[in-house]
Write a protein that holds these residues in place. Structure first.
Motif, PDB file in Angstrom:
ATOM      1  N   GLU A  75       9.004   2.012   7.167  1.00 24.44           N
ATOM      2  CA  GLU A  75       8.481   0.830   6.484  1.00 24.44           C
ATOM      3  C   GLU A  75       8.454   1.032   4.969  1.00 24.44           C
ATOM      4  N   PHE A  76       8.045   2.216   4.530  1.00 22.48           N
ATOM      5  CA  PHE A  76       8.081   2.523   3.094  1.00 22.48           C
ATOM      6  C   PHE A  76       9.498   2.378   2.542  1.00 22.48           C
ATOM      7  N   LEU A  77      10.476   2.842   3.309  1.00 24.07           N
ATOM      8  CA  LEU A  77      11.869   2.754   2.873  1.00 24.07           C
ATOM      9  C   LEU A  77      12.325   1.304   2.766  1.00 24.07           C
ATOM     10  N   TYR A  78      12.003   0.493   3.755  1.00 24.70           N
ATOM     11  CA  TYR A  78      12.351  -0.928   3.691  1.00 24.70           C
ATOM     12  C   TYR A  78      11.727  -1.579   2.454  1.00 24.70           C
ATOM     13  N   ASN A  86       1.834   5.187  13.476  1.00 21.19           N
ATOM     14  CA  ASN A  86       2.959   6.085  13.713  1.00 21.19           C
ATOM     15  C   ASN A  86       3.610   6.435  12.373  1.00 21.19           C
ATOM     16  N   ASP A  87       3.592   7.710  11.989  1.00 19.88           N
ATOM     17  CA  ASP A  87       4.097   8.096  10.669  1.00 19.88           C
ATOM     18  C   ASP A  87       5.616   8.018  10.561  1.00 19.88           C
ATOM     19  N   TRP A  88       6.330   8.074  11.678  1.00 21.79           N
ATOM     20  CA  TRP A  88       7.779   7.844  11.630  1.00 21.79           C
ATOM     21  C   TRP A  88       8.051   6.387  11.243  1.00 21.79           C
ATOM     22  N   GLU A  89       7.328   5.487  11.896  1.00 16.17           N
ATOM     23  CA  GLU A  89       7.495   4.067  11.591  1.00 16.17           C
ATOM     24  C   GLU A  89       6.990   3.752  10.186  1.00 16.17           C
ATOM     25  N   ILE A 115      -0.048   5.620   0.777  1.00 13.19           N
ATOM     26  CA  ILE A 115      -0.095   5.808   2.233  1.00 13.19           C
ATOM     27  C   ILE A 115      -1.363   5.176   2.806  1.00 13.19           C
ATOM     28  N   ASP A 116      -2.488   5.367   2.126  1.00 11.21           N
ATOM     29  CA  ASP A 116      -3.729   4.735   2.573  1.00 11.21           C
ATOM     30  C   ASP A 116      -3.593   3.221   2.589  1.00 11.21           C
ATOM     31  N   GLY A 117      -2.934   2.686   1.559  1.00 11.25           N
ATOM     32  CA  GLY A 117      -2.756   1.246   1.476  1.00 11.25           C
ATOM     33  C   GLY A 117      -1.947   0.701   2.635  1.00 11.25           C
ATOM     34  N   LEU A 118      -0.871   1.406   2.992  1.00 11.38           N
ATOM     35  CA  LEU A 118      -0.055   0.971   4.123  1.00 11.38           C
ATOM     36  C   LEU A 118      -0.847   1.050   5.422  1.00 11.38           C
TER      37      LEU A 118
END
Length: 283
Positions: free
Chosen positions: A80-83, A73-76, A62-65
């Motif tokens: 993004e993690f899912l993609y 925005n944590d929803w976005e 999460i820090d890396g992203l």
């Protein structure tokens, strides 16, 4: 969660250093409250759920992203993690069918909880990182302050008014402005706080690269004013000295003039010292 008294060294002094005035604007998540076990946990839960339990991002993931400076925005960020997960499985983004509304709904079911009227989710157990007396001391010193956060207005109000007991704080939340690093929300807070046309310096306190990029962008778009970024290490990185040092360096490289362990270390003297170099030598 009870906070211990602010250490003497962390109180705001009564005097103004050379009468330098300024405005202070705070981010909320990671600065006012610890979201390591709430927002970040909900993000990890969401990604794990929509990958069928195959992938759960770690705090370092999460820090890396977020170090990319565009996933405030944590929803976005969840999307993004899912993609990226499905891309590692050999699928293009066009081949992946993700429903953003479903992602948000699941995230909120973890963060806010299952009762829309009486929240019972992770938000209820967020440790506070600041005491109301700190803000009261800023007011006593004549320093205007407010909040610019990527959190929803409901979530931000929950901590500011419900937990800290603040009455009608100046707040720009997710629904009120474009997401960081767009500085529109920061400009709005400053406009609401200003009572004259002195063009006071602005100190923005945040815990992410996006927060510091917001200050850099503000300086580019409004160069007639002094904009200063102050970083705060989120609690989850402070348990590892190596990670703490890396995070501090990352924030500095993103534009932070100083990086603190806790927002209450930002004393009146420190604020004045940070702003002072920007004034003429004969000020």
């Amino acid at each position: 969660m009870e906070l211990t008294a602010i250490p003497r060294a962390c109180t705001i002094e009564k005097r103004l250093v050379k009468d330098v005035s300024m405005i202070v604007v705070f981010d909320i998540d990671g600065v006012i409250r610890d979201v390591g076990g709430s927002y970040r946990r909900a993000l990890a839960d969401t990604v794990e759920h929509f990958t069928g339990g195959e992938y759960r991002p770690t705090p370092s993931d999460i820090d890396g992203l977020k170090s990319e400076g565009m996933w405030n925005n944590d929803w976005e960020a969840s999307q993004e993690f899912l993609y990226r997960y499905w891309e590692r499985q050999g699928k293009s983004r066009l081949q992946v069918e993700l429903n953003y509304e479903q992602i948000v709904a699941f995230f909120q079911s973890r963060y806010r909880g299952t009762d829309p009227q009486n929240w019972n989710g992770y938000i209820c157990s967020e440790p506070l990182l600041l005491q109301p007396s700190y803000l009261e001391a800023l007011t006593a010193a004549g320093i205007p302050w407010g909040f610019f956060s990527g959190a929803t207005r409901g979530s931000a109000s929950y901590v500011l008014q419900g937990r800290l007991g603040l009455e009608s704080p100046v707040l720009v939340a997710m629904e009120d402005a474009p997401g960081k690093p767009d500085p529109t929300g920061l400009f709005t807070v400053v406009k609401l706080l200003e009572t004259n046309t002195d063009n006071l310096p602005v100190v923005y306190v945040g815990d992410t690269v996006a927060d510091m990029y917001t200050v850099v962008k503000a300086q580019e778009l409004a160069p007639s004013r002094i904009w200063v970024g102050v970083g705060v290490l989120p609690p989850h990185v402070q348990t590892n000295p190596g990670q703490s040092a890396e995070y501090r360096e990352m924030m500095t490289e993103a534009g932070a003039k100083v990086v603190l362990d806790n927002v209450q270390e930002l004393t009146q003297s420190m604020i004045a010292d940070i702003c002072q170099p920007f004034y003429p030598s004969n000020y």
